[in-house]
Write a protein that holds these residues in place. Structure first.
Motif, PDB file in Angstrom:
ATOM      1  N   ALA A   1      13.605 -15.496 -63.463  1.00  0.00           N
ATOM      2  CA  ALA A   1      14.139 -15.217 -62.124  1.00  0.00           C
ATOM      3  C   ALA A   1      14.276 -13.722 -61.848  1.00  0.00           C
ATOM      4  O   ALA A   1      13.953 -13.253 -60.753  1.00  0.00           O
ATOM      5  CB  ALA A   1      15.492 -15.900 -61.966  1.00  0.00           C
TER       6      ALA A   1
ATOM      7  N   THR B   1      12.563 -11.256 -62.858  1.00  0.00           N
ATOM      8  CA  THR B   1      11.263 -10.642 -62.571  1.00  0.00           C
ATOM      9  C   THR B   1      10.835 -10.949 -61.136  1.00  0.00           C
ATOM     10  O   THR B   1      10.317 -10.068 -60.435  1.00  0.00           O
ATOM     11  CB  THR B   1      10.214 -11.132 -63.597  1.00  0.00           C
TER      12      THR B   1
ATOM     13  N   ASN C   1      13.090  -8.789 -58.880  1.00  0.00           N
ATOM     14  CA  ASN C   1      12.771  -7.352 -58.905  1.00  0.00           C
ATOM     15  C   ASN C   1      11.383  -7.037 -58.363  1.00  0.00           C
ATOM     16  O   ASN C   1      11.197  -6.081 -57.627  1.00  0.00           O
ATOM     17  CB  ASN C   1      12.851  -6.804 -60.326  1.00  0.00           C
TER      18      ASN C   1
ATOM     19  N   ALA D   1      15.279  -3.205 -70.283  1.00  0.00           N
ATOM     20  CA  ALA D   1      14.680  -4.376 -70.945  1.00  0.00           C
ATOM     21  C   ALA D   1      13.474  -4.015 -71.804  1.00  0.00           C
ATOM     22  O   ALA D   1      12.720  -3.088 -71.504  1.00  0.00           O
ATOM     23  CB  ALA D   1      14.269  -5.399 -69.879  1.00  0.00           C
TER      24      ALA D   1
HETATM   25  N1  LIG Z   1       6.316  -4.623 -68.016  1.00  0.00           N
HETATM   26  C1  LIG Z   1       6.113  -5.916 -67.944  1.00  0.00           C
HETATM   27  O1  LIG Z   1       5.091  -6.430 -68.435  1.00  0.00           O
HETATM   28  C2  LIG Z   1       7.123  -6.793 -67.270  1.00  0.00           C
HETATM   29  C3  LIG Z   1       6.885  -8.169 -67.167  1.00  0.00           C
HETATM   30  C4  LIG Z   1       7.856  -8.963 -66.571  1.00  0.00           C
HETATM   31  C5  LIG Z   1       9.023  -8.399 -66.106  1.00  0.00           C
HETATM   32  N2  LIG Z   1       9.231  -7.073 -66.211  1.00  0.00           N
HETATM   33  C6  LIG Z   1      10.471  -6.453 -65.768  1.00  0.00           C
HETATM   34  O2  LIG Z   1      11.527  -6.977 -66.585  1.00  0.00           O
HETATM   35  C7  LIG Z   1      12.728  -7.030 -65.825  1.00  0.00           C
HETATM   36  C8  LIG Z   1      13.304  -8.432 -65.901  1.00  0.00           C
HETATM   37  O3  LIG Z   1      13.386  -8.856 -67.241  1.00  0.00           O
HETATM   38  P1  LIG Z   1      14.688  -9.609 -67.740  1.00  0.00           P
HETATM   39  O4  LIG Z   1      14.553  -9.830 -69.198  1.00  0.00           O
HETATM   40  O5  LIG Z   1      15.875  -8.888 -67.220  1.00  0.00           O
HETATM   41  O6  LIG Z   1      14.661 -10.982 -66.952  1.00  0.00           O
HETATM   42  P2  LIG Z   1      13.751 -12.306 -66.802  1.00  0.00           P
HETATM   43  O7  LIG Z   1      13.461 -12.931 -68.123  1.00  0.00           O
HETATM   44  O8  LIG Z   1      12.610 -12.055 -65.874  1.00  0.00           O
HETATM   45  O9  LIG Z   1      14.796 -13.183 -65.972  1.00  0.00           O
HETATM   46  C9  LIG Z   1      16.054 -13.504 -66.502  1.00  0.00           C
HETATM   47  C10 LIG Z   1      16.572 -14.640 -65.662  1.00  0.00           C
HETATM   48  O10 LIG Z   1      15.658 -15.731 -65.745  1.00  0.00           O
HETATM   49  C11 LIG Z   1      16.340 -16.938 -65.919  1.00  0.00           C
HETATM   50  N3  LIG Z   1      16.072 -17.448 -67.259  1.00  0.00           N
HETATM   51  C12 LIG Z   1      15.409 -16.833 -68.282  1.00  0.00           C
HETATM   52  N4  LIG Z   1      15.314 -17.665 -69.332  1.00  0.00           N
HETATM   53  C13 LIG Z   1      15.916 -18.815 -68.955  1.00  0.00           C
HETATM   54  C14 LIG Z   1      16.131 -20.071 -69.585  1.00  0.00           C
HETATM   55  N5  LIG Z   1      15.701 -20.329 -70.829  1.00  0.00           N
HETATM   56  N6  LIG Z   1      16.793 -21.037 -68.888  1.00  0.00           N
HETATM   57  C15 LIG Z   1      17.217 -20.796 -67.626  1.00  0.00           C
HETATM   58  N7  LIG Z   1      17.041 -19.642 -66.972  1.00  0.00           N
HETATM   59  C16 LIG Z   1      16.397 -18.676 -67.640  1.00  0.00           C
HETATM   60  C17 LIG Z   1      17.801 -16.630 -65.680  1.00  0.00           C
HETATM   61  O11 LIG Z   1      17.934 -16.751 -64.260  1.00  0.00           O
HETATM   62  P3  LIG Z   1      19.334 -17.053 -63.516  1.00  0.00           P
HETATM   63  O12 LIG Z   1      20.007 -15.726 -63.430  1.00  0.00           O
HETATM   64  O13 LIG Z   1      18.936 -17.643 -62.209  1.00  0.00           O
HETATM   65  O14 LIG Z   1      20.078 -18.006 -64.395  1.00  0.00           O
HETATM   66  C18 LIG Z   1      17.901 -15.189 -66.153  1.00  0.00           C
HETATM   67  O15 LIG Z   1      18.983 -14.485 -65.590  1.00  0.00           O
HETATM   68  C19 LIG Z   1      12.344  -6.666 -64.403  1.00  0.00           C
HETATM   69  O16 LIG Z   1      12.689  -5.305 -64.176  1.00  0.00           O
HETATM   70  C20 LIG Z   1      10.861  -6.813 -64.364  1.00  0.00           C
HETATM   71  O17 LIG Z   1      10.253  -5.937 -63.453  1.00  0.00           O
HETATM   72  C21 LIG Z   1       8.295  -6.243 -66.783  1.00  0.00           C
END
Ligand SMILES: NC(=O)c1ccc[n+]([C@@H]2O[C@H](COP(=O)([O-])OP(=O)(O)OC[C@H]3O[C@@H](n4cnc5c(N)ncnc54)[C@H](OP(=O)(O)O)[C@@H]3O)[C@@H](O)[C@H]2O)c1
Length: 239
Positions: free
Chosen positions: A63, A65, A68, A202
């Protein structure tokens, strides 16, 4: 149960292949302090992501990702035509995992595609948010209050949509859940020539991390350097 044991149980031969793709800075960050996401990567990395999406039946993303980056998942016309000719959806199915249903229904992943979008929410997610998401996507509920197990996600994509190739696009929290479940088969890692820093910024795999006895071995399949970026392709080994 040790992580290694879980992994051995969950990755059966006929399970769909899950490929993790991630781009990070030279110091292992996937975003910046101001959450610019992977905007620091170059055109070759973006081409790699398009190619992997074009080969996949489904992409899975967390979520945060979507909140953002709000990706639209465009694919070149030629790739879409090739997919249609092969009897596949023109673009891959998009699945977002959002335990507390924080992902907004206005996100671009839900609109403008002919293939389905799926949302996985926790059992106790806010009912009004869940209703709004059910209007724009196929909704699936997990068994835990705010978590959804990666096994359920993979199983749903395989059994209800016939997915054989799943692209795991992060972010770090979702990647960590898939790693703990032992469900990642291969990984594409791009190292971009930047330093970002920040203890709270992250990295490719979030969560609590693994103990030394459980660290996951990788087999290097390919390595190339292009326009200052290093591209690594790994197979994730079973113990
Ligand atoms: N450089 C790259 O290749 C790359 C790739 C992807 C993302 N990003 C960046 O990474 C950042 C986000 O990463 P992140 O680690 O903070 O977050 P994320 O994994 O994208 O999202 C976390 C959110 O996803 C949900 N979630 C994840 N695992 C879950 C599970 N097993 N069950 C239920 N819900 C789950 C939850 O949502 P809820 O809050 O709704 O519960 C949690 O708060 C962003 O800035 C993005 O731009 C970079």
């Amino acid at each position: 149960m040790r992580v290694g044991d879980t992994r051995a149980m969950s990755r059966s031969e006929d399970a769909p292949a899950v490929t993790m793709v991630v781009a990070m800075s030279a110091d292992g960050k996937i975003t910046t302090r101001d959450d610019a996401g992977p905007r620091f990567t170059g055109p070759s990395d973006k081409a790699l992501l398009r190619r992997l999406r074009g080969e996949s039946d489904a992409v899975v993303v967390g979520a945060a990702t979507i909140i953002n980056d709000d990706p639209a998942y465009p694919l070149p016309a030629e790739t879409r035509r090739r997919r249609l000719d092969a009897g596949r959806w023109e673009t891959p199915i998009r699945a977002v995992v959002s335990g507390r249903a924080t992902v907004p229904p206005t996100a671009r992943m839900f609109h403008g595609h002919e293939s389905p979008a799926l949302t996985f929410v926790g059992r106790d997610a806010d009912p009004a948010r869940v209703r709004a998401l059910a209007e724009v996507s196929e909704l699936h509920r997990g068994d835990h209050a705010t978590r959804v197990s990666p096994a359920q996600i993979v199983d749903t994509l395989a059994t209800t949509h016939g997915a054989r190739k799943i692209l795991l696009e992060g972010g770090g929290e979702l990647n960590s859940a898939f790693l703990d479940a032992g469900l990642i088969h291969e990984a594409y890692v791009t190292i971009s020539p930047w330093l970002i820093g920040g203890r709270g910024v992250a990295s490719p795999i979030g969560g609590d991390g693994l103990n030394f006895s459980d660290i996951v071995p990788l087999e290097l399949r390919a390595l190339r350097v292009e326009e200052g970026e290093t591209y690594l392709h790994y197979r994730v080994s079973l113990r």
